[in-house]
Design an enzyme around this catalytic site. Structure first.
Site, mmCIF file in Angstrom:
data_model
loop_
_atom_site.group_PDB
_atom_site.id
_atom_site.type_symbol
_atom_site.label_atom_id
_atom_site.label_comp_id
_atom_site.label_asym_id
_atom_site.label_seq_id
_atom_site.Cartn_x
_atom_site.Cartn_y
_atom_site.Cartn_z
ATOM 1 N N HIS A 78 0.584 -1.176 0.093
ATOM 2 C CA HIS A 78 0.094 0.705 -0.347
ATOM 3 C C HIS A 78 0.165 1.238 0.116
ATOM 4 O O HIS A 78 1.974 1.362 0.529
ATOM 5 C CB HIS A 78 -0.819 0.283 0.866
ATOM 6 C CG HIS A 78 -2.143 -0.669 1.500
ATOM 7 N ND1 HIS A 78 -2.982 -0.875 1.865
ATOM 8 C CD2 HIS A 78 -2.161 -2.543 0.545
ATOM 9 C CE1 HIS A 78 -4.076 -1.476 1.977
ATOM 10 N NE2 HIS A 78 -3.080 -2.312 0.867
ATOM 11 N N GLU A 80 1.072 3.523 1.604
ATOM 12 C CA GLU A 80 1.021 4.403 3.153
ATOM 13 C C GLU A 80 2.519 3.106 3.765
ATOM 14 O O GLU A 80 3.559 3.668 4.794
ATOM 15 C CB GLU A 80 -0.013 4.244 4.191
ATOM 16 C CG GLU A 80 -0.745 5.010 3.542
ATOM 17 C CD GLU A 80 -1.811 4.324 3.587
ATOM 18 O OE1 GLU A 80 -1.727 3.198 2.422
ATOM 19 O OE2 GLU A 80 -3.303 3.976 3.247
ATOM 20 N N CYS A 108 -6.353 1.999 5.898
ATOM 21 C CA CYS A 108 -7.306 0.643 6.402
ATOM 22 C C CYS A 108 -6.304 -0.289 7.652
ATOM 23 O O CYS A 108 -5.112 0.617 8.222
ATOM 24 C CB CYS A 108 -6.497 -0.845 5.217
ATOM 25 S SG CYS A 108 -4.621 -1.128 5.338
ATOM 26 N N CYS A 111 -2.415 -0.493 8.117
ATOM 27 C CA CYS A 111 -2.010 0.513 7.405
ATOM 28 C C CYS A 111 -1.973 1.629 8.862
ATOM 29 O O CYS A 111 -1.169 2.007 8.599
ATOM 30 C CB CYS A 111 -2.119 1.542 6.226
ATOM 31 S SG CYS A 111 -1.722 1.194 4.667
#
Length: 177
Positions: A78, A80, A108, A111
């Protein structure tokens, strides 16, 4: 097209969530979110879900990332996560004490956990994620103190971030039909 496939990246109408109350507005926040949006556009152009993130320390960019899950064949890639990895100093303690993470989509669960473990002090995000969001829309892991003390500013440049995501998904659905 069925409406069940449409994911709306809009601010939820839930009173009392910590993500709905911006903390510490900063005139430079918009500049850093613009940089995250550029990274999100790069991700979308590369066929990834268009999410971008930057880590800022004392007004300086120290980490950046964009979604690369398809490219790396890694569900953990992801924006992040990559920005956090990029911000760590080689041989460092693995902590980003006091840094701010700017991301175009609400983090999410995965993260959110990494943000807390990295000791990020503040998260600024654009679009809400009512399906997987962990900073106020679906769940509020930061505001309820479940994972730790992280200040959240939500909805920064929300319309642009939301449209970037919605447009990308709209395009993908059109190609599938």
């Amino acid at each position: 097209m069925t409406t069940s496939r449409v994911i709306r990246y809009l601010r939820p109408d839930r009173p009392g969530i910590s993500g709905g109350n911006p903390i510490g507005p900063d005139t430079s926040d918009e500049r850093w979110m613009e940089h995250a949006i550029e990274l999100a556009q790069e991700a979308g152009d590369a066929g990834e879900v268009p999410v971008g993130a930057v880590v800022v320390r004392d007004g300086q960019l120290v980490g950046r990332g964009r979604n690369r899950m398809r490219e790396y064949a890694d569900p953990c890639a992801h924006a992040e996560m990559l920005a956090l990895r990029n911000a760590h100093e080689p041989g460092g303690a693995g902590r980003l004490d006091g840094d701010t993470l700017f991301v175009t989509l609400e983090p999410c669960f995965q993260c959110a956990g990494a943000i807390v473990l990295a000791r990020i002090a503040r998260v600024v995000f654009g679009a809400w994620d009512p399906r997987l969001g962990a900073a106020g829309s679906r769940f509020d892991l930061f505001g309820e103190g479940i994972l730790g003390e992280v200040r959240v500013r939500s909805g920064l440049l929300e319309d642009r971030c939301s449209e970037l995501l919605s447009g990308w998904f709209r395009e993908r659905r059109a190609r599938e039909d």
